[in-house]
Design a protein around this motif. Structure first.
Motif, PDB file in Angstrom:
ATOM      1  N   ARG A 268       0.190 -46.576 -22.776  1.00 27.38           N
ATOM      2  CA  ARG A 268       1.022 -47.654 -23.332  1.00 27.38           C
ATOM      3  C   ARG A 268       1.909 -48.280 -22.247  1.00 27.38           C
ATOM      4  NH1 ARG A 268       4.582 -45.726 -26.772  1.00 27.38           N
ATOM      5  NH2 ARG A 268       3.862 -43.605 -27.097  1.00 27.38           N
ATOM      6  N   ALA A 272       1.986 -52.114 -21.237  1.00 31.38           N
ATOM      7  CA  ALA A 272       3.229 -52.888 -21.317  1.00 31.38           C
ATOM      8  C   ALA A 272       3.524 -53.553 -19.974  1.00 31.38           C
ATOM      9  CB  ALA A 272       4.382 -51.977 -21.714  1.00 31.38           C
TER      10      ALA A 272
ATOM     11  N   GLN B 110       8.205 -46.245 -29.837  1.00 30.87           N
ATOM     12  CA  GLN B 110       7.117 -46.700 -28.948  1.00 30.87           C
ATOM     13  C   GLN B 110       7.432 -48.100 -28.421  1.00 30.87           C
ATOM     14  OE1 GLN B 110       3.750 -46.583 -31.648  1.00 30.87           O
ATOM     15  NE2 GLN B 110       2.979 -44.724 -30.687  1.00 30.87           N
ATOM     16  N   TYR B 111       7.980 -48.933 -29.310  1.00 30.54           N
ATOM     17  CA  TYR B 111       8.285 -50.325 -28.934  1.00 30.54           C
ATOM     18  C   TYR B 111       9.285 -50.362 -27.778  1.00 30.54           C
ATOM     19  CZ  TYR B 111      10.253 -55.003 -29.238  1.00 30.54           C
ATOM     20  OH  TYR B 111      10.707 -56.253 -28.935  1.00 30.54           O
ATOM     21  N   SER B 114       7.372 -48.848 -24.546  1.00 29.75           N
ATOM     22  CA  SER B 114       6.343 -49.683 -23.906  1.00 29.75           C
ATOM     23  C   SER B 114       5.800 -50.664 -24.931  1.00 29.75           C
ATOM     24  CB  SER B 114       5.221 -48.797 -23.345  1.00 29.75           C
ATOM     25  OG  SER B 114       4.782 -47.855 -24.317  1.00 29.75           O
ATOM     26  N   ILE B 115       4.705 -50.281 -25.603  1.00 20.45           N
ATOM     27  CA  ILE B 115       4.184 -51.105 -26.692  1.00 20.45           C
ATOM     28  C   ILE B 115       3.835 -50.167 -27.853  1.00 20.45           C
ATOM     29  CG2 ILE B 115       3.239 -52.963 -25.267  1.00 20.45           C
ATOM     30  CD1 ILE B 115       0.491 -51.643 -25.550  1.00 20.45           C
TER      31      ILE B 115
END
Lengths: 432, 224
Positions: A268, A272, B110-111, B114-115
């Motif tokens: 992730r 990102a 999570q946000y 990162s994503i």
């Protein structure tokens, strides 16, 4: 339109671009401060150039020259940045990096010469009869300082620089060229038109079809459109916009796949970072498209507002005088004429002023090289130095005014003495 | 999963609030994969100590080094980054967002890290036995379930260090036991280093080592 307006317009556009660049960068999560710093580095060139000119040339109104310097500084920073970007891709600078830097400096040197020529025409330097290689000094100092700043930024915030693909700042630089160098735009337009023509022509040749006799006038008229000033400019801008949009599409929609060994949060994080990198690069496209739009708008306004007719050739009468029919020149617009007397080619202007009086003046003044005048709303302006001359003062002597010529009106003709016209022209343009 | 590699070094930490000395020259070292309890009565400085380790509270003096980086010298931006990527936090009061479901609460972490990845968040909730309750809002969950959601939120980004401040303070013994089993699983299977502040001997009994705080001073240490 006042001749200063285009400059103010471009200044306004740059201010908007700077604001947008700063605003966009500071409102995207996690890249704010560093991007703002990088943006400031780009704009720093502008500030420095402005200060330099204000201090040394006392020619603040030539803002367009400031932008030339700014553009070059931006170009240099981009060059250094690209060098670093390539180096980061290859882990250490390779011959490609060195070649790239050589290319940057060759182009830089070429533009220096052009800029230096422009500086030498500044009235301030000419009047004082001083020779200062001002363009070289300005650009080399600015360039050196720009490189230093770029190096500091790349060393201190290397990660942010690595995330910016060099294609995007370069697109911005080219967009600025469109905005600030109308001649380059016209040249590009001609190149596009030429390519379109040649493709068509050579396609016919390869198909063994003699194109010229078989094409109807309509087809030729359509092809001719390509060579018209306005169309060519539109095509050049359009082509550049398509290029930028393609770069955007190719870059943004390119599917990046994270390395297989990454999973969970590490994967992730990679995704990102990739997303941030893309957003960061997209920032540059905002000013690119605004520049294209502004350049087109500027071109449109300029082409509509400036009246600059070609001189109409006239002959000297047997009595040694020039006769201009009054009925052809009383519409309030300037009428340019050219006459050859003893092999001296002279240009002069006949104008019916708003106060109803007539003026006959040379298409030159006592100060600038005789590049002539063009007409804008309410004034003529010198095509060399940009000084506006209100229509009602045309015919007054001195300074930047077009040099007045003696004349009289008789039997529906404006009559000017040829000998006197020649002497006035020679006296006014001597040594320029 | 314990190793001899220090993940956290606390040196001479002192914290003064006005006239109150909350922590007085506290020093200790925690190895990677270790589970350490911090015990002491109310007001002994446990929460302040965890706040300083996580970078939420600035110490009056002293140093905290986490994974080789001195967090006491970091600015807010750097602290946010290290908290997002290295530290998981579990609070006594759960601190869940009431208008987000259990799954959304986990995805929120999570946000900020990162994503979001819904599949991964579901998997973590499944691991702690809340897969069937993931679309419920916090108010629809029991205290134990809410604390498990907060643990899922803390571990979804696989932190190196999990800081838990009285994680069972509001729970009965059965739920406390369940939470401790989750911690044990995280520690033994995933190698997460845990520092857990508690005043409960039962909770402390699960850890490898217990540091005892008294009036802001480190007054003792017990090794299991």
């Amino acid at each position: 339109m006042n001749p200063v307006t285009p400059i103010l317009f471009r200044t306004f556009v740059v201010a908007v671009l700077a604001f947008l660049l700063y605003f966009t960068s500071t409102h995207i999560k996690a890249i704010s401060r560093r991007v703002a710093l990088l943006t400031l580095a780009y704009l720093w060139g502008l500030l420095w150039s402005g200060l330099y000119l204000a201090q040394f040339t006392n020619a603040g109104y030539r803002i367009d020259k400031v932008f030339v310097l700014w553009m070059l500084n931006t170009f240099l920073i981009t060059g250094v940045q690209t060098y670093w970007w390539l180096a980061s891709k290859n882990k250490q600078p390779s011959w490609i990096n060195h070649m790239y830097m050589v290319l940057v400096f060759v182009i830089f040197a070429a533009i220096i010469s052009e800029a230096d020529m422009s500086f030498r025409h500044l009235a301030f330097l000419k009047l004082n009869r001083v020779f200062i290689p001002i363009g070289h000094v300005a650009l080399l100092t600015g360039g050196g300082l720009s490189i230093t700043i770029a190096l500091i930024i790349t060393r201190r915030w290397n990660t942010i620089v690595e995330r910016i693909h060099p294609a995007f700042p370069l697109l911005l630089v080219f967009a600025c060229v469109f905005l600030f160098y109308p001649n380059v735009t016209l040249l590009t337009a001609m190149v596009f038109a030429r390519i379109a023509h040649d493709v068509f022509h050579w396609a016919s040749v390869f198909l063994l079809l003699p194109d010229h006799p078989y094409l109807s006038n309509l087809v030729w008229e359509i092809i001719g459109l390509l060579f018209k000033k306005g169309t060519g400019v539109l095509i050049a801008h359009g082509a550049f916009a398509i290029l930028a949009a393609t770069a955007f599409g190719a870059f943004y929609y390119h599917r990046d796949i994270p390395p297989e060994e990454l999973s969970g949060p590490e994967r992730r994080l990679w995704l990102a970072a990739n997303m941030r990198r893309k957003r960061l690069n997209m920032i540059f496209l905002v000013p690119v498209f605004i520049s294209i739009f502004a350049s087109l708008t500027h071109y449109r306004i300029k082409s509509q507002a400036i009246f600059d007719p070609d001189p109409v050739p006239v002959e000297l009468n047997k009595d040694g005088r020039v006769y201009i029919p009054v009925k052809d020149t009383g519409d309030g617009s300037m009428h340019k004429f050219s006459v050859s007397i003893d092999r001296v080619k002279i240009r002069f202007i006949v104008l019916k002023k708003p106060d109803g009086k007539w003026s006959v003046v040379l298409d030159a003044c006592n100060i600038c090289p005789p590049q002539g005048y063009a007409q804008i709303t309410g004034a003529l302006f010198c095509k060399y130095c940009g000084t506006p001359i209100p229509l009602n003062t045309v015919g007054l002597p001195g300074g930047c005014n077009p040099v007045p010529v003696e004349f009289h009106i008789s039997d529906g003709f404006i009559i000017v003495d040829g000998k006197q016209l020649k002497n006035t022209w020679i006296n006014s343009t001597r040594g320029k | 999963m314990k190793s001899n590699e220090a993940i956290l070094t606390v040196t001479g930490i002192t914290k003064i609030y006005g006239n109150t000395l909350a922590l007085n020259n506290v020093s200790f070292l925690i190895n990677s994969g270790e589970w350490v309890s911090v015990m002491g009565p109310s007001g002994s400085g446990k929460t302040t100590l965890l706040g300083i380790i996580s970078g939420i509270i600035k110490p009056s003096s002293g140093k905290v080094i986490l994974t080789g980086k001195e967090i006491t010298a970091m600015n807010d931006e750097e602290l946010s980054l290290i908290r997002r990527q290295c530290i998981g936090l579990v609070f006594q009061e759960y601190n869940l967002i009431p208008y987000l479901t259990a799954l959304e609460n986990v995805m929120m972490a999570q946000y900020f890290h990162s994503i979001v990845d819904e599949g991964e968040a579901v998997e973590v909730l499944h691991q702690i036995g809340l897969a069937e309750r993931m679309h419920h809002f916090p108010a629809q969950l029991s205290g134990g379930e809410q604390q498990r959601v907060s643990i899922a939120r803390a571990i979804v980004n696989r932190p190196l260090l999990l800081l838990a401040d009285e994680p069972t303070g509001n729970l009965d013994r059965t739920n406390a036991q369940r939470i401790m089993e989750i911690f044990k699983q995280l520690n033994e299977e995933l190698g997460v280093t845990i520092i857990c502040a508690t005043h409960d001997e039962f909770v402390a009994s699960f850890s490898h080592r217990t540091l005892i705080l008294h009036d802001g001073r480190l007054s003792g240490e017990r090794v299991r």
